[in-house]
Design a protein around this motif. Structure first.
Motif, PDB file in Angstrom:
ATOM      1  N   TYR A   1       0.824  -1.208   0.000  1.00 48.50           N
ATOM      2  CA  TYR A   1       0.000   0.000   0.000  1.00 48.50           C
ATOM      3  C   TYR A   1       0.861   1.262   0.000  1.00 48.50           C
ATOM      4  O   TYR A   1       0.593   2.212  -0.738  1.00 48.50           O
TER       5      TYR A   1
ATOM      6  N   THR B   1      -4.058   4.094   0.558  1.00 49.57           N
ATOM      7  CA  THR B   1      -5.107   3.153   0.176  1.00 49.57           C
ATOM      8  C   THR B   1      -4.622   2.278  -0.981  1.00 49.57           C
ATOM      9  O   THR B   1      -3.472   2.376  -1.414  1.00 49.57           O
TER      10      THR B   1
ATOM     11  N   ASN C   1      -5.947   2.703  -3.894  1.00 46.11           N
ATOM     12  CA  ASN C   1      -6.463   3.432  -5.055  1.00 46.11           C
ATOM     13  C   ASN C   1      -5.460   3.571  -6.190  1.00 46.11           C
ATOM     14  O   ASN C   1      -5.823   4.013  -7.285  1.00 46.11           O
TER      15      ASN C   1
ATOM     16  N   ASP D   1     -11.881   1.192   1.088  1.00 43.83           N
ATOM     17  CA  ASP D   1     -10.894   2.275   1.158  1.00 43.83           C
ATOM     18  C   ASP D   1     -10.867   3.133  -0.102  1.00 43.83           C
ATOM     19  O   ASP D   1     -10.024   4.024  -0.234  1.00 43.83           O
TER      20      ASP D   1
END
Length: 765
Positions: free
Chosen positions: A388, A448, A450, A473
């Protein structure tokens, strides 16, 4: 305020505790002594003495099956959009089953599991909506960026603001896109709520986590600034500008840490880098709202406490720049990313030249290091949790360069295998949680997954976008600009149930029965090396996790106390790290010989095969009768007092049962160990254990047991005679878990006894 040439000091492999990271998850009031950190993952362990002494080769197979109690019930909590429903609330007439577009259907995942924070999917079939993943050329999406330089340069930036990650043309288009996309709607609502919550808090309280840094402070600051900036742009309410300014003034004030150049703790450079990124975002996203004096204050602060230290690293005059030559972890990505975001933000206004100088260094350095952190099979060498931090730093840097200058300069594709890390993340996640071997790291705050949205869009892997948009998330500002609304289909359509990762540093397997059944069976198991993970690994060759019935039956203990003496000191055989229970072999779900640690120089080999089963378009997947997978490892090299140690895992009976088989020849006592949250009952013969958890039942049987092999329960503590660490171990108290439906008693099968070397796809038919 209302409320290079210098010897480099690496945080890994030396005795300096100043480089350890926080794992507390809280901030202490200024001046208050840091409390001793306690463990975050409270698993209970039990062990199986496979044999007191194994003199000849013995085959010990444990078959793990599962079934659901008739008294069980589903449990779920609302997703970010506010929906809250369990599977029993979804009928065949639900919008998801009949809708022809995403807006009419709503989110595919209709709830979020309240314990594990994973998406819950209804049982639905919609071949049009759940098509193969694509990015539709005709769908509504972002307009074309008119800033498209023919010959991009890091020193030639767009003239409009913002320039980092979210240019003005995206802000202008965002309201219409939100109105037509249920994911953007939900994320937008959540960001607004989070920003309001952050606004009500006092400015961040300085907390030096022992000698381990202020990384939590830096990441929380960045998280708040992103949320304040987002809501300001969406509302034009200058109250958010004032609240951001309060936070900015505070972290450069005399009251926040040392009143000198070391305020942002540059010796633990992650801290300075994350603060620099936060200041870059603040400078850029609020640019039109700041006065000239405010801009000057922000520039002076980020240069003094962040960028000047980065310049010293690249000039070779600082002794904390070890990360500029490191490809095995997240540091290079986070540090270069923070310096790059800040430099791009102030470029053109900076009269010192430091931003220009850094942009001439960080990009090439990140391409040579950060971009190489992903292994050729997609695995992240540190641990699945540290993925992450590394990918967030990498994605932020690549995105900021793209929007500010028109190119990522190869950061996204200089490593031809980088895209595979999206596949790694999808498979390392089970129905309940990660196969979270190794250290879990400090609190993530706005870190996150993302990056999956950016990678999916830029590297043409729509399945990454479709997967991540369902996760809890996803709701934070980056998703609003990295998400491509033109994505179409279902990530699980055509996705294989099994994947094997063979790069020798990790060597692991992921096998499951479904991608969308929250009660699915999931087995992940690893071999790999016991060194080379930036001192974030465990001595865990043969380690595994097991999910079924919506809960994790065999789990990981996670990080030890990062402030424990010499926790990151060394990876050598006699390192203090390996005396801590959670890092030692006895703290893993594997075989122990003579209660000793595994060999740090282990070089296991692996073998595997799969029927190649892939899920179809429906969330209600029926496993074919011949569907199976297996993975075996010869992990003899991990043991000192054994001449042969082999372990194999396979799925049986239409993926409703799990066989774990060990074959051992050793000259010392051996013990089979698995950590669980369950209550354990052992039969009178000692060869069958029944595990109970939240009205669910799991039965484990020892097959072909050698004489004397019986189950027993022991506490998750170091066995007598194991070397004592410098400080006491953390406790591992019990936790509760959630549940899954399975088979009737008469559906169980007993597998054949087949030697691991003879395993094939059809060997157990």
């Amino acid at each position: 305020m209302s409320y290079g040439a210098v010897p480099q000091r690496s945080p890994y492999g030396n005795n300096d505790p100043a480089f350890t990271e926080s794992a507390t998850g809280f901030i202490n009031p200024q001046g208050q002594a840091a409390a001793k950190k306690k463990g975050l993952s409270p698993w209970i362990k039990f062990g199986i003495p496979v044999a007191l002494v194994v003199i000849v080769a013995a085959v010990v197979g444990g078959i793990l099956g599962s079934r659901k109690s008739s008294s069980s019930s589903s449990s779920s909590s609302g997703s970010n959009s506010g929906k809250a429903s369990g599977d029993d609330e979804i009928s065949s007439n639900a919008p998801l089953a009949t809708a022809t577009n995403v807006l009419a259907a709503g989110r595919f995942a209709t709830a979020t599991d309240s314990k594990y924070m994973v998406p819950i999917y209804p049982s639905a079939t919609n071949t049009a909506l759940f098509a193969a993943p694509t990015i539709a050329a005709s769908a509504s999406t972002w307009p074309r960026d008119t800033f498209a330089p023919a010959n991009p340069s890091p020193l030639q930036v767009r003239t409009d603001r913002p320039r980092l990650i979210a240019p003005k043309y995206k802000w202008d288009a965002l309201p219409d896109l939100i109105r037509n996309d249920p994911y953007l709607q939900g994320w937008n609502d959540t960001i607004f709520k989070n920003a309001s919550d952050y606004r009500a808090l006092r400015p961040i309280t300085y907390f030096m986590d022992g000698d381990s840094g202020i990384l939590d402070n830096a990441r929380e600051f960045k998280m708040r600034i992103k949320a304040f900036g987002y809501v300001y742009h969406m509302t034009q309410n200058t109250g958010w500008v004032d609240r951001a300014w309060e936070e900015i003034q505070h972290v450069i004030s005399p009251q926040f840490g040392p009143d000198d150049e070391t305020k942002w703790n540059p010796t633990h450079f992650l801290d300075a880098a994350e603060f620099s990124a936060g200041f870059g975002i603040a400078y850029d996203w609020f640019y039109d709202a700041w006065s000239d004096d405010q801009k000057a204050t922000i520039r002076a602060g980020v240069i003094r406490y962040g960028l000047n230290h980065g310049a010293a690293v690249y000039a070779g005059t600082a002794d904390y720049g070890w990360w500029t030559n490191n490809i095995t972890g997240n540091w290079n990505c986070v540090c270069n990313g923070g310096l790059t975001l800040a430099s791009l933000a102030i470029l053109g206004d900076d009269t010192t030249g430091v931003a220009t100088g850094l942009l001439g260094q960080t990009i090439d350095n990140a391409k040579a290091n950060c971009a190489r952190a992903v292994q050729d099979d997609g695995s992240w060498a540190e641990s699945p949790n540290y993925w992450y931090f590394g990918t967030t730093g990498h994605a932020e840097m690549a995105s900021a360069l793209l929007t500010a200058t028109g190119s990522h300069y190869g950061l996204l594709d200089v490593n031809p295998d980088y895209f595979r890390t999206g596949t790694f993340h999808m498979y390392v996640y089970g129905p309940t949680s990660l196969f979270d071997y190794g250290d879990h790291g400090p609190p993530k705050f706005s870190t996150t997954a993302n990056s999956m949205l950016l990678y999916g869009d830029q590297l043409n892997h729509p399945e990454f976008i479709l997967y991540q948009r369902e996760q809890h998330d996803a709701a934070e500002p980056w998703s609003m600009f990295w998400y491509n609304p033109a994505v179409n289909g279902a990530y699980w359509n055509g996705l294989a149930l099994d994947h094997f990762f063979d790069q020798e540093l990790v060597q692991w397997a992921s096998m499951r029965s479904s991608w969308t059944d929250d009660d699915a069976l999931y087995v992940a198991i690893k071999a790999g090396r016991n060194r080379g993970h930036q001192t974030h690994n465990d001595l865990d060759v043969g380690d595994f996790v097991f999910d079924a019935l919506g809960t994790r039956w065999a789990g990981e203990l996670g990080s030890g106390d990062y402030r424990s003496p010499q926790y990151f000191n060394s990876e050598l055989q006699d390192a203090e790290r390996w005396k801590y229970y959670r890092k030692a072999t006895v703290g893993q779900n594997t075989v122990c010989v003579a209660n000793g640690n595994q060999n740090v120089e282990s070089r296991p080999s692996v073998r595997h095969d799969s029927s190649g089963t892939a899920q179809g378009s429906s969330t209600a997947f029926t496993v074919p009768d011949d569907s199976t997978a297996f993975w075996t490892t010869d992990m003899t090299s991990a043991y000192f007092q054994a001449s042969s140690v082999k372990r194999g895992a396979r799925l049986l009976n239409k993926r409703r049962q799990f066989l774990l088989q060990d074959e051992l020849t050793a000259s010392a006592s051996i013990q089979w160990r698995m950590h669980t949250n369950a209550t354990i009952s052992i039969d009178t013969a000692g060869t069958t254990a029944t595990l109970s958890l939240d009205n669910q039942t799991l039965k484990i049987s020892i097959l072909n047991a050698p004489s004397g092999a019986q189950f027993s329960t022991v506490q998750p503590v170091r066995p007598e005679g194991m070397p004592e660490p410098l400080v006491p171990d953390q406790a591992n108290p019990g936790v509760t878990v959630l549940a899954w439906p399975g088979m009737k008693e008469e559906d169980y099968v007993t597998p054949k006894n087949v030697a691991l070397d003879d395993w094939s796809l059809r060997s157990h038919d």
